[in-house]
Design a protein around this motif. Structure first.
Motif, PDB file in Angstrom:
ATOM      1  N   THR A 119      52.792  93.703 111.124  1.00  0.00           N
ATOM      2  CA  THR A 119      51.945  93.908 112.299  1.00  0.00           C
ATOM      3  C   THR A 119      51.416  92.607 112.874  1.00  0.00           C
ATOM      4  OG1 THR A 119      50.028  94.199 110.842  1.00  0.00           O
ATOM      5  CG2 THR A 119      51.204  96.191 111.548  1.00  0.00           C
ATOM      6  N   HIS A 120      51.375  91.537 112.051  1.00  0.00           N
ATOM      7  CA  HIS A 120      50.807  90.269 112.530  1.00  0.00           C
ATOM      8  C   HIS A 120      51.075  89.173 111.507  1.00  0.00           C
ATOM      9  CE1 HIS A 120      47.716  91.723 109.780  1.00  0.00           C
ATOM     10  NE2 HIS A 120      47.104  90.555 109.824  1.00  0.00           N
ATOM     11  N   LEU A 121      50.706  87.951 111.847  1.00  0.00           N
ATOM     12  CA  LEU A 121      50.825  86.803 110.958  1.00  0.00           C
ATOM     13  C   LEU A 121      49.461  86.179 110.711  1.00  0.00           C
ATOM     14  CD1 LEU A 121      53.825  84.868 112.620  1.00  0.00           C
ATOM     15  CD2 LEU A 121      53.951  86.581 110.788  1.00  0.00           C
ATOM     16  N   ASP A 122      49.261  85.707 109.484  1.00  0.00           N
ATOM     17  CA  ASP A 122      48.192  84.758 109.187  1.00  0.00           C
ATOM     18  C   ASP A 122      48.705  83.827 108.095  1.00  0.00           C
ATOM     19  OD1 ASP A 122      47.762  86.057 106.698  1.00  0.00           O
ATOM     20  OD2 ASP A 122      46.136  87.283 107.501  1.00  0.00           O
ATOM     21  N   ALA A 123      47.863  82.934 107.600  1.00  0.00           N
ATOM     22  CA  ALA A 123      48.367  81.924 106.662  1.00  0.00           C
ATOM     23  C   ALA A 123      47.425  81.750 105.484  1.00  0.00           C
ATOM     24  CB  ALA A 123      48.569  80.585 107.376  1.00  0.00           C
ATOM     25  N   HIS A 124      47.998  81.700 104.297  1.00  0.00           N
ATOM     26  CA  HIS A 124      47.248  81.465 103.062  1.00  0.00           C
ATOM     27  C   HIS A 124      46.582  80.087 103.117  1.00  0.00           C
ATOM     28  CE1 HIS A 124      46.207  82.180  98.929  1.00  0.00           C
ATOM     29  NE2 HIS A 124      46.942  81.193  98.456  1.00  0.00           N
ATOM     30  N   HIS A 125      45.304  80.044 102.739  1.00  0.00           N
ATOM     31  CA  HIS A 125      44.520  78.806 102.812  1.00  0.00           C
ATOM     32  C   HIS A 125      44.492  78.220 104.229  1.00  0.00           C
ATOM     33  CE1 HIS A 125      45.329  78.192  98.235  1.00  0.00           C
ATOM     34  NE2 HIS A 125      44.212  78.880  98.431  1.00  0.00           N
ATOM     35  N   HIS A 126      44.717  79.089 105.225  1.00  0.00           N
ATOM     36  CA  HIS A 126      44.707  78.657 106.638  1.00  0.00           C
ATOM     37  C   HIS A 126      45.661  77.479 106.852  1.00  0.00           C
ATOM     38  CE1 HIS A 126      41.369  81.393 107.193  1.00  0.00           C
ATOM     39  NE2 HIS A 126      40.735  80.800 106.208  1.00  0.00           N
ATOM     40  N   ALA A 127      46.828  77.568 106.229  1.00  0.00           N
ATOM     41  CA  ALA A 127      47.784  76.461 106.279  1.00  0.00           C
ATOM     42  C   ALA A 127      48.316  76.205 107.680  1.00  0.00           C
ATOM     43  CB  ALA A 127      48.949  76.730 105.319  1.00  0.00           C
ATOM     44  N   ASN A 128      48.192  77.171 108.567  1.00  0.00           N
ATOM     45  CA  ASN A 128      48.622  76.922 109.945  1.00  0.00           C
ATOM     46  C   ASN A 128      47.822  75.794 110.597  1.00  0.00           C
ATOM     47  OD1 ASN A 128      46.503  79.099 109.834  1.00  0.00           O
ATOM     48  ND2 ASN A 128      46.505  78.787 112.067  1.00  0.00           N
ATOM     49  N   LEU A 129      46.647  75.485 110.056  1.00  0.00           N
ATOM     50  CA  LEU A 129      45.795  74.444 110.625  1.00  0.00           C
ATOM     51  C   LEU A 129      46.091  73.064 110.058  1.00  0.00           C
ATOM     52  CD1 LEU A 129      42.374  76.338 110.702  1.00  0.00           C
ATOM     53  CD2 LEU A 129      44.123  76.189 112.479  1.00  0.00           C
ATOM     54  N   PHE A 130      47.007  72.965 109.096  1.00  0.00           N
ATOM     55  CA  PHE A 130      47.366  71.657 108.541  1.00  0.00           C
ATOM     56  C   PHE A 130      48.217  70.900 109.561  1.00  0.00           C
ATOM     57  CE2 PHE A 130      47.563  73.617 103.974  1.00  0.00           C
ATOM     58  CZ  PHE A 130      46.202  73.802 104.011  1.00  0.00           C
ATOM     59  N   GLY A 131      47.852  69.678 109.860  1.00  0.00           N
ATOM     60  CA  GLY A 131      48.657  68.862 110.761  1.00  0.00           C
ATOM     61  C   GLY A 131      48.956  69.588 112.057  1.00  0.00           C
ATOM     62  N   GLU A 132      50.247  69.665 112.386  1.00  0.00           N
ATOM     63  CA  GLU A 132      50.690  70.337 113.604  1.00  0.00           C
ATOM     64  C   GLU A 132      51.386  71.670 113.303  1.00  0.00           C
ATOM     65  OE1 GLU A 132      53.118  67.557 115.675  1.00  0.00           O
ATOM     66  OE2 GLU A 132      51.461  66.176 116.087  1.00  0.00           O
ATOM     67  N   PHE A 133      51.067  72.253 112.142  1.00  0.00           N
ATOM     68  CA  PHE A 133      51.752  73.478 111.735  1.00  0.00           C
ATOM     69  C   PHE A 133      51.394  74.678 112.616  1.00  0.00           C
ATOM     70  CE2 PHE A 133      52.022  71.874 107.051  1.00  0.00           C
ATOM     71  CZ  PHE A 133      52.913  70.907 107.460  1.00  0.00           C
ATOM     72  N   ASN A 134      50.287  74.575 113.367  1.00  0.00           N
ATOM     73  CA  ASN A 134      49.930  75.686 114.248  1.00  0.00           C
ATOM     74  C   ASN A 134      51.030  75.965 115.265  1.00  0.00           C
ATOM     75  OD1 ASN A 134      47.803  77.476 114.140  1.00  0.00           O
ATOM     76  ND2 ASN A 134      46.712  76.579 115.860  1.00  0.00           N
ATOM     77  N   GLU A 135      51.752  74.931 115.677  1.00  0.00           N
ATOM     78  CA  GLU A 135      52.830  75.141 116.637  1.00  0.00           C
ATOM     79  C   GLU A 135      53.978  75.927 116.004  1.00  0.00           C
ATOM     80  OE1 GLU A 135      52.544  74.567 119.862  1.00  0.00           O
ATOM     81  OE2 GLU A 135      50.499  74.034 119.254  1.00  0.00           O
ATOM     82  N   ILE A 136      54.222  75.705 114.716  1.00  0.00           N
ATOM     83  CA  ILE A 136      55.229  76.495 114.003  1.00  0.00           C
ATOM     84  C   ILE A 136      54.770  77.951 113.900  1.00  0.00           C
ATOM     85  CG2 ILE A 136      56.476  76.763 111.819  1.00  0.00           C
ATOM     86  CD1 ILE A 136      56.055  73.742 111.384  1.00  0.00           C
ATOM     87  N   TYR A 137      53.512  78.128 113.602  1.00  0.00           N
ATOM     88  CA  TYR A 137      52.859  79.448 113.519  1.00  0.00           C
ATOM     89  C   TYR A 137      53.054  80.212 114.829  1.00  0.00           C
ATOM     90  CZ  TYR A 137      48.505  82.244 112.503  1.00  0.00           C
ATOM     91  OH  TYR A 137      47.549  83.200 112.256  1.00  0.00           O
ATOM     92  N   PHE A 138      52.756  79.566 115.950  1.00  0.00           N
ATOM     93  CA  PHE A 138      52.898  80.205 117.251  1.00  0.00           C
ATOM     94  C   PHE A 138      54.370  80.469 117.584  1.00  0.00           C
ATOM     95  CE2 PHE A 138      48.774  77.903 118.551  1.00  0.00           C
ATOM     96  CZ  PHE A 138      47.996  78.952 118.099  1.00  0.00           C
ATOM     97  N   LYS A 139      55.237  79.554 117.206  1.00  0.00           N
ATOM     98  CA  LYS A 139      56.663  79.726 117.488  1.00  0.00           C
ATOM     99  C   LYS A 139      57.207  80.960 116.778  1.00  0.00           C
ATOM    100  CE  LYS A 139      61.135  77.341 117.128  1.00  0.00           C
ATOM    101  NZ  LYS A 139      61.831  76.089 116.709  1.00  0.00           N
ATOM    102  N   LEU A 140      56.847  81.133 115.507  1.00  0.00           N
ATOM    103  CA  LEU A 140      57.309  82.301 114.762  1.00  0.00           C
ATOM    104  C   LEU A 140      56.694  83.581 115.312  1.00  0.00           C
ATOM    105  CD1 LEU A 140      57.204  80.766 111.192  1.00  0.00           C
ATOM    106  CD2 LEU A 140      59.249  81.665 112.324  1.00  0.00           C
ATOM    107  N   ALA A 141      55.440  83.527 115.699  1.00  0.00           N
ATOM    108  CA  ALA A 141      54.801  84.706 116.291  1.00  0.00           C
ATOM    109  C   ALA A 141      55.527  85.133 117.557  1.00  0.00           C
ATOM    110  CB  ALA A 141      53.335  84.408 116.591  1.00  0.00           C
ATOM    111  N   ALA A 142      55.932  84.160 118.356  1.00  0.00           N
ATOM    112  CA  ALA A 142      56.667  84.473 119.589  1.00  0.00           C
ATOM    113  C   ALA A 142      58.050  85.031 119.275  1.00  0.00           C
ATOM    114  CB  ALA A 142      56.775  83.222 120.452  1.00  0.00           C
ATOM    115  N   GLU A 143      58.725  84.459 118.280  1.00  0.00           N
ATOM    116  CA  GLU A 143      60.069  84.918 117.924  1.00  0.00           C
ATOM    117  C   GLU A 143      60.068  86.367 117.445  1.00  0.00           C
ATOM    118  OE1 GLU A 143      62.149  82.436 115.194  1.00  0.00           O
ATOM    119  OE2 GLU A 143      61.826  80.615 116.362  1.00  0.00           O
ATOM    120  N   TYR A 144      59.032  86.722 116.689  1.00  0.00           N
ATOM    121  CA  TYR A 144      58.974  88.075 116.130  1.00  0.00           C
ATOM    122  C   TYR A 144      58.055  88.995 116.933  1.00  0.00           C
ATOM    123  CZ  TYR A 144      61.527  86.352 112.081  1.00  0.00           C
ATOM    124  OH  TYR A 144      62.500  85.833 111.249  1.00  0.00           O
ATOM    125  N   ASN A 145      57.516  88.481 118.030  1.00  0.00           N
ATOM    126  CA  ASN A 145      56.640  89.263 118.907  1.00  0.00           C
ATOM    127  C   ASN A 145      55.470  89.860 118.134  1.00  0.00           C
ATOM    128  OD1 ASN A 145      55.764  90.388 121.342  1.00  0.00           O
ATOM    129  ND2 ASN A 145      56.922  92.271 121.015  1.00  0.00           N
TER     130      ASN A 145
END
Length: 242
Positions: A119-145
């Protein structure tokens, strides 16, 4: 009407966590969880999901605990082949971002492969906020809608997410007044939580243990259920409605 999602992280971590999350859902106010594809309790979590279809399940993207789904990774693992700890990412670091993307995508695909539609994505230990990983997070969210957890500064109205996110639900689940105050400024909110029963694996591998039992108690206690039952301010829901 305002919407509240109560999401338990770490489904699939181990049996103690899995059983705690199911208890918080069947005998409490928990509506949603996010699954760890790489941890020892994954198969057990899949089995429990088949018995409890009403529990919404997203993907808890992991980069800091256990070993990866993929093999032959180099920059996101240590010399023993396990994920680097979150402490590694607190200073400057050099990581192949393609490895992060590939591993996170493999985790999503592993969950899809067992018949679970996330139903959605989130990240363990908020790893999406490490460096520039948020862009990867958003890219995958867009790919899988898929929607994402709003643990970032949401400046882009096109992102599918809640407009509020609460790290510590204990601070809000005190009274109807505290909930009223929260929804005075937000229409959709996610509460993050980590309910669990304690087992040997959890005690040996996690620094966050006994507070999980307190969160389970808070989610299932009669006073909490009465508080939610007697209000008309919001409805309990999942990321399917975001």
């Amino acid at each position: 009407m305002n919407k509240l999602i109560i999401n338990a992280d770490d489904f699939g971590y181990c049996k103690g966590v899995n059983y705690g999350i199911i208890e918080a859902h069947t005998d409490g106010v928990l509506t949603s969880t996010t699954m760890m594809a790489n941890m020892p309790g994954f198969d057990h979590a899949v089995e429990l999901h088949r018995q409890h279809h009403n529990l919404s399940i997203g993907v808890h993207l992991n980069l800091t605990t256990g070993s990866p789904v993929l093999e032959h990774l180099k920059t996101i693992v240590d010399t023993e082949g396990n994920f680097r700890s979150q402490a590694y990412y607190k200073g400057s670091f050099i990581i192949d971002q393609q490895e992060v993307y590939d591993e996170w995508k493999a985790q999503i695909e592993k969950i899809l492969a067992v018949g679970i539609q996330p139903t959605h994505l989130d990240a363990h230990h908020h790893a999406n906020l490490f460096g520039e990983f948020n862009e990867i997070y958003f890219k995958l969210a867009a790919e899988y809608n898929l929607p994402v957890r709003n643990n970032f500064n949401n400046q882009d109205p096109t992102r599918r997410t809640t407009d509020g996110f609460v790290y510590t639900m204990e601070s809000v689940l005190q009274s109807e007044g505290s909930l009223n105050q929260l929804f005075a400024t937000h229409d959709t909110v996610e509460f993050m939580c980590h309910p669990a029963f304690l087992d040997k694996f959890l005690l040996a591998s996690s620094s966050y243990t006994y507070p999980r039992t307190e969160e389970l108690d808070l989610l299932t206690r009669p006073a909490t259920k009465d508080l939610f039952r007697n209000q008309s301010l919001f409805e309990l829901t999942t990321y399917k409605q975001i």
